[in-house]
Design an enzyme around this catalytic site. Structure first.
Site, mmCIF file in Angstrom:
data_model
loop_
_atom_site.group_PDB
_atom_site.id
_atom_site.type_symbol
_atom_site.label_atom_id
_atom_site.label_comp_id
_atom_site.label_asym_id
_atom_site.label_seq_id
_atom_site.Cartn_x
_atom_site.Cartn_y
_atom_site.Cartn_z
ATOM 1 N N GLU A 236 0.433 14.629 -7.628
ATOM 2 C CA GLU A 236 1.721 15.391 -7.961
ATOM 3 C C GLU A 236 1.399 16.558 -8.677
ATOM 4 O O GLU A 236 1.742 16.877 -9.682
ATOM 5 C CB GLU A 236 2.091 14.318 -9.325
ATOM 6 C CG GLU A 236 2.860 12.992 -8.617
ATOM 7 C CD GLU A 236 3.541 12.361 -9.643
ATOM 8 O OE1 GLU A 236 3.394 12.397 -11.029
ATOM 9 O OE2 GLU A 236 4.507 11.229 -9.218
ATOM 10 N N GLU B 139 4.271 6.126 -4.291
ATOM 11 C CA GLU B 139 4.312 5.356 -5.523
ATOM 12 C C GLU B 139 5.896 4.982 -5.849
ATOM 13 O O GLU B 139 6.891 5.730 -5.988
ATOM 14 C CB GLU B 139 4.198 6.337 -6.728
ATOM 15 C CG GLU B 139 2.656 6.465 -6.879
ATOM 16 C CD GLU B 139 2.098 7.236 -8.128
ATOM 17 O OE1 GLU B 139 2.890 7.308 -9.223
ATOM 18 O OE2 GLU B 139 1.334 8.102 -8.251
HETATM 19 C C1 GLA Z 1 3.346 9.319 -11.641
HETATM 20 C C2 GLA Z 1 1.798 9.470 -11.392
HETATM 21 C C3 GLA Z 1 1.187 8.147 -11.599
HETATM 22 C C4 GLA Z 1 1.488 7.338 -12.760
HETATM 23 C C5 GLA Z 1 3.420 7.322 -12.789
HETATM 24 C C6 GLA Z 1 3.802 6.526 -13.880
HETATM 25 O O1 GLA Z 1 3.783 9.106 -10.396
HETATM 26 O O2 GLA Z 1 1.318 9.964 -10.181
HETATM 27 O O3 GLA Z 1 -0.349 8.169 -11.849
HETATM 28 O O4 GLA Z 1 1.334 8.141 -13.912
HETATM 29 O O5 GLA Z 1 3.806 8.617 -12.623
HETATM 30 O O6 GLA Z 1 3.528 5.342 -14.276
#
Ligand code: GLA
Length: 786
Positions: free
Chosen positions: A185, A262
């Site tokens: 991210e 995710e």
């Molecule tokens: C983002 C991050 C994860 C985690 C989620 C929230 O997607 O990539 O590592 O922190 O947020 O749980």
């Protein structure tokens, strides 16, 4: 003849061993990008991945959890690689025991599960410093997640180590690894394609050359760093409008396979905030919609587990430390049990299993209760000080070469005959102040506390500042999170002429308390008299089987617990988490040792084990509202600097002011919602742009006022509009009347040229704003009695 027979026999033996040998060897295969689909050995394949984290599960339970994921209907396991647990000291790598990622992947393979590897270097994951090692901060001016030469060199060396462990487990070489992620991210951190490219090259250099490499981001920002030769996947949570999440990606790459890398099943908990849950129906519906549209996914988390030891991180903006439990309201709960959410999801996934039945759900690990017991010995912190180190000025914990734990800063004071003010800039993260051994007060970084009033003191009085570090921030630019006291300590006294005189305190004796088992065990323990002092406590408890339990710490203050040498994690009386998960595999039949470091001291010396956790008992919550009861905003005499309207739907919108406006306080007045029927107003994220058209840093932002905030759920307060999480949002209470007002304090006077607004990411953007006005002032807005 004899010779020929022997040769023949030898030949047969050789042939049969080679048959045996090849049949034991896992077959190699391929995983590739096809036209709008992934191809496994040439055939269309939808990834159904379960995100689980090996350090959050005791190794003894890995196999059970993998089998649970398989029985749920998943075909893959997705893991982060947590750099800082493998390289706790610079240059010393550990891939053994609970860190044995190779064994973990092989266990998944044993159960026919593919693996997606996400080796960072940064992972976020509510994990200490987002997975980066603390010792990077010994180079004070380091630029983390940027092309700082030292940072990049350490990343490269680590990725090469990961490659040594895992590269030959790529599917092409007989293993089960089908995809590898580059960074994590990055769009919510910055825009730096050169950096992301360099990390990609390191991942390749580590040997991950045979399977697709991908980068994950949000639909709103993935274009910032998108590299042409990587697969792009999207992250979003339960309830999101899925078509909208992929709209832009499909425009740019009509032939790419789609994947939600995710899909958030639930959410994590923070100390002092309400326990988080997400609806099972919404989660299942989202996953089913994706399956029907041939969209691959990874369910984050399918099993969250526990951030044992000191490994939980903290969120920002602000400082919001994460709880030790990483239950996440996931389908498989913290103790590895199937929840109702699990069964609902399994029923759906069973229909997408190619007509084959799913494996039986594995039997849950046994649980037990433990009868009430007491700690029997104590070593008060102040009677057990290690050798001090002298320093004139303040130094951080990292400057003393300590990564985690607590430290005590001690100096002597000049006598005063009236009260004075003590200012600490800044105490990370929880400071307790004592004068001549008497407790004066605390400074809690979560609450922005920096100042305490000291009583008049004698000449030479001893000032003690005991600072406990919690997890380092794991999100946003604030990951560069030094511990201890970061800058200075000042004392302000009032001189005879009435003037305030501020002096910086110097001449410190510093005592270091690393939080290791050895340091905790090696104390001068004495039988407990009637003490509630901050200290190390020791005791034993007896169980008659190796079964899981949840240790109840309701009457204890704040600290860490060790059972038989394993650090279970942090506890804090404020909740919402009140129990710590004790895996049965760490217990012994008979007597078990327990050590507790309580930096505040217990209310009552007692403990017990439950067969269920307590994860939602919140005490002293962070104020859940930005409006004093009985008060209301007055806009009398104020003139809006902008009157405008947003369009309907999901996605970011920008509105320019047409000129530069100066001010520190920005009031958003919501005049109407897009849907007249919407019972509330919501904002997911909000930015202000400066004179150059750049987004202002939101680090110093606070909320001066919100007319209404939905208190029935967590993460609906006004400050959610700048928390960098698109899935959390400000929402007014159901039925609260328009107009609504939310006032942001930007922290200092700024030049403003435009605003950016993001509505909720769910289908139809519930609570979206239509007509609005903006007011800007140098001073706080006027709040009056109702
Ligand atoms: C983002 C991050 C994860 C985690 C989620 C929230 O997607 O990539 O590592 O922190 O947020 O749980």
């Amino acid at each position: 003849m004899k010779k020929t027979l022997l040769t023949l026999l030898a030949g047969i033996m050789l042939a049969s061993t080679s048959v045996l040998y090849t049949s034991c060897q896992p077959k190699s295969g391929t995983f590739e990008i096809g036209d709008q689909k992934f191809l496994l050995n040439g055939d269309s394949f939808t990834v159904k991945a379960a995100e689980v984290h090996y350090p959050r599960i005791p190794r003894e339970y890995w196999e059970h959890r993998i089998e649970m994921c398989k029985a749920l209907g998943m075909n893959s396991i997705c893991i982060y690689i947590f750099w800082n647990i493998h390289e706790q000291q610079e240059g010393v790598y550990d891939f053994t025991g609970n860190n044995d990622i190779r064994a973990f992947c092989k266990l998944a393979q044993k159960h026919g599960m593919y693996v997606i590897v996400r080796p960072g270097p940064y992972v976020c994951a509510e994990w200490e410093m987002g997975g980066l090692p603390w010792w990077l901060l010994k180079k004070k001016d380091i630029r983390l997640r940027e092309q700082d030469p030292y940072f990049m060199e350490r990343v490269r060396l680590f990725e090469l180590e990961v490659g040594k462990q895992l590269a030959d487990l790529q599917i092409t070489r007989g293993g089960n690894i089908i995809m590898v992620q580059v960074e994590n991210e990055y769009g919510s951190y910055g825009e730096d394609k050169a950096y992301v490219s360099a990390v990609r090259d390191m991942v390749r250099e580590a040997g991950f050359t045979d399977v697709p490499l991908f980068q994950c981001d949000w639909s709103s920002n993935f274009e910032l760093n998108a590299l042409d030769d990587l697969v792009w996947t999207m992250n979003f949570g339960t309830g999101a409008n899925i078509d909208n999440q992929f709209r832009r990606l499909k425009e740019l790459r009509p032939n790419t396979p789609l994947m939600c890398s995710e899909f958030w099943s639930g959410w994590f908990d923070n100390w002092g905030r309400q326990h988080e849950t997400r609806d099972a129906k919404d989660m299942v519906a989202g996953l089913q919609e994706m399956l029907d549209k041939n969209i691959s996914f990874s369910l984050y988390m399918t099993h969250g587990g526990t951030s044992f030891g000191h490994w939980s991180g903290a969120n920002s903006p602000g400082f919001s430390p994460d709880c030790s439990s990483y239950d996440y309201d996931a389908p498989i709960n913290e103790a590895g049990q199937a929840t109702p959410k699990y069964h609902e999801l399994r029923n759906m996934l069973a229909q997408y299993n190619g007509g084959k039945p799913l494996p039986e759900v594995p039997v849950a690990m046994p649980v037990q209760t433990v009868a009430e017991f007491q700690m029997t010995e104590v070593a008060p912190i102040f009677d057990n000080l290690p050798e001090p180190i002298h320093s004139e000025g303040i130094k951080t914990m990292e400057e003393y070469d300590q990564g985690w734990g607590s430290m005590l800063y001690r100096t002597t004071l000049k006598g005063t005959d009236s009260q004075s003010r003590l200012t600490i800039t800044d105490a990370h993260d929880y400071a307790q102040v004592f004068v001549d051994g008497k407790y004066i007060g605390k400074m809690d970084r979560r609450l922005g506390e920096k100042v305490l009033t000291l009583p008049s003191v004698r000449e030479g009085a001893v000032l003690d500042i005991l600072v406990e570090a919690m997890g380092r921030i794991n999100f946003g630019r604030a990951i560069k999170d030094f511990k201890g006291i970061t800058e200075k300590v000042e004392m302000t006294t009032i001189a005879a002429n009435g003037e305030a005189v501020t002096t910086e305190l110097k001449g410190w004796d510093v005592y270091l308390f690393p939080n290791t088992y050895e340091f905790t065990a090696n104390k001068n323990y004495q039988a407990i008299a009637d003490t509630k002092a901050p200290g190390y406590y020791k005791g034993t408890f007896t169980v008659d089987k190796q079964a899981d339990t949840f240790l109840d710490l309701t009457t204890w203050g704040k600290g860490l617990v060790y059972v038989n040498g394993h650090c279970l994690g942090r506890f804090w009386e404020i909740g919402p988490q009140q129990t710590l998960y004790v895996p049965g595999c760490w217990l012994r039949k008979g007597e078990n040792e327990i050590l507790i470091l309580d930096i505040k001291g217990p209310q009552d010396n007692k403990l017990c084990g439950h067969d269920k956790p307590i994860l939602d008992a919140l005490r002293n919550p962070v104020p859940a509202s930005h409006r004093e009861p009985g008060t209301v905003l007055s806009l009398k005499g104020e003139k809006p600097v902008l009157t405008a309207r947003f369009r309907a739907g999901n996605g970011w919108q920008e509105q320019k002011f047409g000129k530069t406006i100066e001010g520190q306080y920005v009031c958003i007045e919501v005049v109407s919602n897009q849907k007249a029927g919407d019972a509330y107003t919501a904002i997911a994220e909000w930015y202000m742009l400066d004179a150059e058209g750049n987004r202002l840093s939101r680090e110093p932002w606070t909320i001066q006022y919100a007319d209404s905030e939905d208190k029935s759920r967590s993460n609906r307060t006004g400050d959610r509009i700048y928390d960098l999480q698109e899935s959390t949002y400000w929402a007014t209470a159901q039925g609260a009347e328009l107009p609504h007002h939310l006032i942001i304090n930007l922290g200092s006077k700024q030049q403003l040229t435009a605003l950016q607004y993001l509505s909720r990411m769910e289908e139809g953007a519930p609570g979206a704003i239509k007509e609005y006005r903006i007011y800007v002032k140098d001073e706080p807005f006027t709040i009056v009695k109702e």
